[in-house]
Motif scaffolding. Structure first.
Motif, PDB file in Angstrom:
ATOM      1  N   VAL A 286       7.623 -19.409  -3.435  1.00 15.91           N
ATOM      2  CA  VAL A 286       6.754 -18.706  -4.458  1.00 15.91           C
ATOM      3  C   VAL A 286       5.587 -19.613  -4.412  1.00 15.91           C
ATOM      4  CG1 VAL A 286       6.225 -18.123  -6.604  1.00 15.91           C
ATOM      5  CG2 VAL A 286       8.470 -17.420  -5.925  1.00 15.91           C
ATOM      6  N   GLY A 287       5.695 -20.800  -4.759  1.00 11.92           N
ATOM      7  CA  GLY A 287       4.837 -21.865  -4.508  1.00 11.92           C
ATOM      8  C   GLY A 287       3.882 -22.105  -3.445  1.00 11.92           C
ATOM      9  N   THR A 288       4.496 -21.566  -2.172  1.00 12.96           N
ATOM     10  CA  THR A 288       3.679 -21.503  -1.068  1.00 12.96           C
ATOM     11  C   THR A 288       2.821 -20.129  -0.704  1.00 12.96           C
ATOM     12  OG1 THR A 288       5.275 -23.162  -0.058  1.00 12.96           O
ATOM     13  CG2 THR A 288       3.901 -21.929   1.505  1.00 12.96           C
ATOM     14  N   ALA A 289       3.517 -19.068  -0.996  1.00  8.62           N
ATOM     15  CA  ALA A 289       3.131 -17.912  -0.131  1.00  8.62           C
ATOM     16  C   ALA A 289       1.916 -17.670  -1.376  1.00  8.62           C
ATOM     17  CB  ALA A 289       4.166 -16.848  -0.574  1.00  8.62           C
ATOM     18  N   THR A 290       1.955 -17.779  -2.747  1.00  8.39           N
ATOM     19  CA  THR A 290       0.778 -17.509  -3.720  1.00  8.39           C
ATOM     20  C   THR A 290      -0.256 -18.670  -3.374  1.00  8.39           C
ATOM     21  OG1 THR A 290       2.094 -18.569  -5.454  1.00  8.39           O
ATOM     22  CG2 THR A 290       2.535 -16.088  -5.042  1.00  8.39           C
ATOM     23  N   TYR A 291       0.215 -19.856  -3.575  1.00  7.30           N
ATOM     24  CA  TYR A 291      -0.630 -20.913  -3.592  1.00  7.30           C
ATOM     25  C   TYR A 291      -1.718 -20.886  -2.368  1.00  7.30           C
ATOM     26  CZ  TYR A 291      -1.927 -26.008  -3.712  1.00  7.30           C
ATOM     27  OH  TYR A 291      -2.533 -27.181  -3.685  1.00  7.30           O
ATOM     28  N   VAL A 292      -1.431 -20.712  -1.087  1.00  9.89           N
ATOM     29  CA  VAL A 292      -2.333 -20.535  -0.446  1.00  9.89           C
ATOM     30  C   VAL A 292      -3.196 -19.395   0.219  1.00  9.89           C
ATOM     31  CG1 VAL A 292      -0.798 -22.146   1.371  1.00  9.89           C
ATOM     32  CG2 VAL A 292      -0.891 -19.653   1.497  1.00  9.89           C
ATOM     33  N   TYR A 300      -8.196 -25.364  -5.570  1.00  6.60           N
ATOM     34  CA  TYR A 300      -7.240 -25.768  -4.589  1.00  6.60           C
ATOM     35  C   TYR A 300      -6.636 -24.562  -3.678  1.00  6.60           C
ATOM     36  CZ  TYR A 300      -4.305 -22.567  -7.567  1.00  6.60           C
ATOM     37  OH  TYR A 300      -3.837 -21.569  -8.599  1.00  6.60           O
ATOM     38  N   GLY A 301      -6.872 -23.663  -3.686  1.00  8.58           N
ATOM     39  CA  GLY A 301      -6.474 -22.421  -2.807  1.00  8.58           C
ATOM     40  C   GLY A 301      -7.002 -22.431  -1.553  1.00  8.58           C
ATOM     41  N   PHE A 302      -6.882 -21.734  -0.880  1.00  2.47           N
ATOM     42  CA  PHE A 302      -7.226 -21.884   0.623  1.00  2.47           C
ATOM     43  C   PHE A 302      -7.759 -20.413   1.025  1.00  2.47           C
ATOM     44  CE2 PHE A 302      -4.281 -25.065   0.730  1.00  2.47           C
ATOM     45  CZ  PHE A 302      -5.132 -26.300   1.230  1.00  2.47           C
ATOM     46  N   GLY A 303      -7.786 -19.353   0.182  1.00  7.30           N
ATOM     47  CA  GLY A 303      -8.144 -18.168   0.504  1.00  7.30           C
ATOM     48  C   GLY A 303      -7.626 -17.397   1.755  1.00  7.30           C
ATOM     49  N   SER A 304      -6.159 -17.526   2.099  1.00  6.72           N
ATOM     50  CA  SER A 304      -5.544 -17.313   3.239  1.00  6.72           C
ATOM     51  C   SER A 304      -4.984 -15.974   3.022  1.00  6.72           C
ATOM     52  CB  SER A 304      -4.632 -18.014   3.637  1.00  6.72           C
ATOM     53  OG  SER A 304      -5.228 -19.464   3.810  1.00  6.72           O
ATOM     54  N   SER A 305      -4.589 -15.276   4.338  1.00 12.00           N
ATOM     55  CA  SER A 305      -4.054 -14.046   4.342  1.00 12.00           C
ATOM     56  C   SER A 305      -2.622 -14.108   4.168  1.00 12.00           C
ATOM     57  CB  SER A 305      -4.336 -13.362   5.729  1.00 12.00           C
ATOM     58  OG  SER A 305      -3.622 -14.108   6.588  1.00 12.00           O
ATOM     59  N   VAL A 306      -1.945 -12.842   3.850  1.00  8.71           N
ATOM     60  CA  VAL A 306      -0.488 -12.937   3.685  1.00  8.71           C
ATOM     61  C   VAL A 306       0.134 -13.403   5.091  1.00  8.71           C
ATOM     62  CG1 VAL A 306       1.561 -11.446   3.569  1.00  8.71           C
ATOM     63  CG2 VAL A 306      -0.442 -11.003   2.276  1.00  8.71           C
ATOM     64  N   GLY A 359      -5.098 -31.267  -0.555  1.00  8.56           N
ATOM     65  CA  GLY A 359      -6.448 -30.783  -0.102  1.00  8.56           C
ATOM     66  C   GLY A 359      -6.386 -30.261   1.224  1.00  8.56           C
ATOM     67  N   GLU A 360      -5.375 -30.075   2.178  1.00  6.05           N
ATOM     68  CA  GLU A 360      -5.527 -29.368   3.482  1.00  6.05           C
ATOM     69  C   GLU A 360      -4.376 -28.588   3.535  1.00  6.05           C
ATOM     70  OE1 GLU A 360      -8.052 -30.098   5.320  1.00  6.05           O
ATOM     71  OE2 GLU A 360      -8.988 -31.676   4.302  1.00  6.05           O
ATOM     72  N   LEU A 361      -4.588 -27.513   4.343  1.00  5.60           N
ATOM     73  CA  LEU A 361      -3.478 -26.577   4.714  1.00  5.60           C
ATOM     74  C   LEU A 361      -2.340 -27.378   5.247  1.00  5.60           C
ATOM     75  CD1 LEU A 361      -2.827 -23.565   4.343  1.00  5.60           C
ATOM     76  CD2 LEU A 361      -3.744 -23.145   6.509  1.00  5.60           C
ATOM     77  N   TRP A 362      -2.413 -28.171   6.075  1.00  4.40           N
ATOM     78  CA  TRP A 362      -1.323 -28.677   6.899  1.00  4.40           C
ATOM     79  C   TRP A 362      -0.732 -29.744   5.799  1.00  4.40           C
ATOM     80  CZ3 TRP A 362      -0.504 -34.212   6.932  1.00  4.40           C
ATOM     81  CH2 TRP A 362      -1.701 -34.969   6.718  1.00  4.40           C
ATOM     82  N   THR A 440      -2.397 -27.194 -12.150  1.00  2.00           N
ATOM     83  CA  THR A 440      -1.159 -27.895 -12.937  1.00  2.00           C
ATOM     84  C   THR A 440      -0.220 -26.967 -12.806  1.00  2.00           C
ATOM     85  OG1 THR A 440      -2.984 -28.734 -14.121  1.00  2.00           O
ATOM     86  CG2 THR A 440      -0.748 -28.412 -15.187  1.00  2.00           C
ATOM     87  N   ALA A 441      -0.286 -25.492 -13.097  1.00  8.58           N
ATOM     88  CA  ALA A 441       0.818 -24.592 -12.796  1.00  8.58           C
ATOM     89  C   ALA A 441       1.814 -25.180 -11.856  1.00  8.58           C
ATOM     90  CB  ALA A 441       0.492 -23.360 -13.110  1.00  8.58           C
ATOM     91  N   TYR A 442       1.266 -25.055 -10.668  1.00 10.12           N
ATOM     92  CA  TYR A 442       2.152 -25.312  -9.383  1.00 10.12           C
ATOM     93  C   TYR A 442       2.854 -26.795  -9.374  1.00 10.12           C
ATOM     94  CZ  TYR A 442       0.259 -21.045  -7.318  1.00 10.12           C
ATOM     95  OH  TYR A 442      -0.065 -19.859  -6.797  1.00 10.12           O
ATOM     96  N   ARG A 443       1.730 -27.856 -10.029  1.00 10.15           N
ATOM     97  CA  ARG A 443       2.296 -29.209  -9.985  1.00 10.15           C
ATOM     98  C   ARG A 443       3.636 -29.114 -10.934  1.00 10.15           C
ATOM     99  NH1 ARG A 443      -3.217 -32.314  -9.595  1.00 10.15           N
ATOM    100  NH2 ARG A 443      -2.923 -33.020  -7.121  1.00 10.15           N
ATOM    101  N   VAL A 444       3.603 -28.409 -12.215  1.00 14.37           N
ATOM    102  CA  VAL A 444       4.475 -28.369 -12.957  1.00 14.37           C
ATOM    103  C   VAL A 444       5.970 -27.885 -12.377  1.00 14.37           C
ATOM    104  CG1 VAL A 444       5.570 -27.670 -15.305  1.00 14.37           C
ATOM    105  CG2 VAL A 444       2.920 -28.633 -15.103  1.00 14.37           C
ATOM    106  N   LEU A 445       5.548 -26.650 -11.710  1.00 11.39           N
ATOM    107  CA  LEU A 445       6.513 -25.880 -11.158  1.00 11.39           C
ATOM    108  C   LEU A 445       7.575 -26.827 -10.149  1.00 11.39           C
ATOM    109  CD1 LEU A 445       8.379 -23.490 -10.411  1.00 11.39           C
ATOM    110  CD2 LEU A 445       6.431 -22.606  -8.768  1.00 11.39           C
ATOM    111  N   PHE A 446       6.552 -27.490  -9.277  1.00  9.41           N
ATOM    112  CA  PHE A 446       7.089 -28.429  -8.008  1.00  9.41           C
ATOM    113  C   PHE A 446       7.763 -29.714  -8.723  1.00  9.41           C
ATOM    114  CE2 PHE A 446       3.708 -26.534  -5.075  1.00  9.41           C
ATOM    115  CZ  PHE A 446       4.590 -25.932  -4.754  1.00  9.41           C
ATOM    116  N   GLY A 447       7.404 -30.082  -9.943  1.00  7.59           N
ATOM    117  CA  GLY A 447       8.117 -31.147 -10.564  1.00  7.59           C
ATOM    118  C   GLY A 447       9.239 -31.013 -11.268  1.00  7.59           C
ATOM    119  N   ILE A 448       9.540 -29.694 -11.757  1.00  8.65           N
ATOM    120  CA  ILE A 448      10.842 -29.303 -12.177  1.00  8.65           C
ATOM    121  C   ILE A 448      11.786 -28.956 -11.052  1.00  8.65           C
ATOM    122  CG2 ILE A 448      11.838 -27.170 -13.419  1.00  8.65           C
ATOM    123  CD1 ILE A 448       9.342 -26.549 -15.014  1.00  8.65           C
TER     124      ILE A 448
END
Length: 480
Positions: A286-292, A300-306, A359-362, A440-448
């Motif tokens: 979830v944190g990857t598909a929506t994040y990018v 922070y986002g990359f405006g990428s496609s599905v 900072g980067e997609l990679w 912050t939402a993603y960081r909290v999710l990844f931290g949990i």
């Protein structure tokens, strides 16, 4: 339970491929439609509620079906029940491929939920079919399919959604499941079963009711609210029903869920670790598909496609596939408990990396790949632990409960992730003041998730201790 004669190496490879294909199709069915839900909703005129039930129906049926079908497999035949699961996936996918009616499509998706039992049935079936030297790698591969399908499903769906009609996704499930079923009929023998005894109808009703009351509010918590009467009421009902199940099953002669086996410390700890692994992996998806896909204006986002979002997960799925046989060898050398502990640490490291490198997609691809490696190793270790501490006559049921634990972890991650992403938001002026999830939402999710993964690692260390193993009367051979 008697074992059939050991198959030739070629026959063994074909059996693994046949069962592995079914496990992959079952796993893909859980994620393939997620990226195209908006397209399906618009095409068939489904309401938002109907659209959500395309996922929820599969989830609910799967939660109930996995432990029940797995127990019936120990009673009446693992190959027979595997075919039921695969043919249900083929039938449900075929219905969805041919319909444009929302209600009919939900029915098809519900049928697909029965296929969730394919993975534990495949694991237990291969354990009885293969010689000891092949069991470890085969078990690791089939178990890892639960994660591989999720990681490969998103990029595949993104690729096909951009180029073909979404109904092709359902055709893939229908044809793949049918081919797997045909290969299982042709290649895999049915192990002998003892006296099946009677079906535990009271246990079946209590387990089904308790799981529905648990999974439904978790899947709907983001829209219902955690404090709503429906959510709280159903969660309380689930506790009551599952508590009553424990009492009833201890008194039944042929229980649906053998509480004595399930209550052994190694099994309890393994299932808790499974819950944590399922939680961490799904939250990463979830944190990857929506994040990018988030707009660059969020900061922070990359405006990428599905498709790009899915491709970010592709290395994760490949590593899960590649590391399965390697993990089997490590288990043979170190023991499954130590391997599980290492997997948890790798998973923790990948999640912490997702918090720091943004900072980067990679950076996203690197973190997700490490998460996939840790998850793949962990998923391969879990059934090895279950098989090592379970009587052979109960292997399918025990692996079914373990698969359910992983699925419940993913369901909880989905619910918590949705809540976090809705709670920590940022107003994007460039997009008309739209409220979107913040970094912050993603960081909290990844931290949990990192905390859950670390707890899974500690569980592995506990399982590596000889003091934990209280299964003195185990009936099967050691894990190979």
């Amino acid at each position: 339970m008697s074992h059939p004669p050991a198959p030739s190496p070629m026959r063994a490879n074909l059996e693994i491929a046949a069962i592995g294909l079914g496990a992959l199709m079952a796993s893909l069915s859980q994620t393939l439609i997620i990226p195209v839900l908006p397209v399906i909703e618009a095409d068939i005129g489904a309401s938002t509620t109907q659209s959500s039930w395309l996922l929820t129906s599969t989830l609910l049926v799967g939660a109930v079906a996995v432990p029940i079908i797995s127990r019936l497999a120990d009673m009446f035949g693992r190959r027979r029940m595997l075919l039921v699961a695969l043919l249900s996936l083929a039938a449900g996918s075929l219905i969805d491929a041919l319909t444009t009616d929302p209600t009919v499509m939900i029915v098809g998706r519900a049928l697909c939920g029965l296929s969730g039992a394919s993975i534990p049935l495949g694991i237990s079936l291969l354990h009885t079919q293969l010689p000891p030297a092949r069991r470890g790698s085969a078990t690791a591969l089939i178990s890892a399919m639960l994660g591989i399908g999720g990681a490969l499903g998103l990029p595949l769906a993104g690729l096909l959604a951009d180029n073909v009609d979404y109904h092709v996704l359902f055709w893939i499930g229908a044809v793949g499941a049918a081919v797997s079923a045909a290969l299982v009929v042709a290649l895999v023998d049915e192990p002998a079963v003892g006296d099946p005894g009677r079906i535990d109808w009271s246990g079946m009703v209590l387990l089904a009711g308790g799981l529905v009351a648990l999974v439904l509010p978790l899947s709907q918590a983001s829209s219902w609210g955690w404090g709503s009467a429906r959510t709280v009421g159903l969660l309380v009902l689930s506790v009551l029903l599952l508590g009553l199940l424990v009492v009833v099953e201890r008194r039944v002669r042929n229980p649906l869920v053998d509480m004595r086996t399930l209550g052994r410390p190694p099994i309890v700890i393994t299932n808790i670790a499974s819950l944590f692994f399922g939680f961490a992996l799904f939250a990463s998806f979830v944190g990857t598909a929506t994040y990018v896909q988030m707009p660059k204006e969020t900061g922070y986002g990359f405006g990428s496609s599905v498709l790009t979002a899915g491709l970010c997960l592709l290395p994760s799925g490949i590593l899960m596939l590649v590391l399965a046989p390697v993990t089997a060898r490590l288990i043979g050398s170190w023991g499954p408990g130590r391997v599980l502990a290492v997997a948890g640490l790798i998973l923790t490291g990948g999640l912490l990396l997702r918090i720091v490198l943004v900072g980067e997609l990679w950076h996203v691809v690197l973190g997700t790949a490490i998460i996939g490696a840790g998850t793949g190793i962990g998923y391969a270790s879990l059934p090895a632990l279950i098989n090592a501490h379970t009587p052979e006559r109960e292997l399918a049921a025990a692996n079914g409960i373990n698969t359910l634990a992983r699925s419940l972890g993913s369901t909880l991650a989905s619910a918590l992730g949705g809540t976090l992403l809705a709670s920590f938001t940022v107003s994007v002026a460039a997009l008309g003041g739209a409220e979107l999830p913040s970094l912050t939402a993603y960081r909290v999710l990844f931290g949990i998730c990192a905390g859950a993964a670390f707890l899974a690692s500690l569980a592995g260390l506990a399982l590596a201790s000889p003091k934990v193993d209280t299964a003195e009367t185990r009936e099967q051979q050691p894990v190979s």
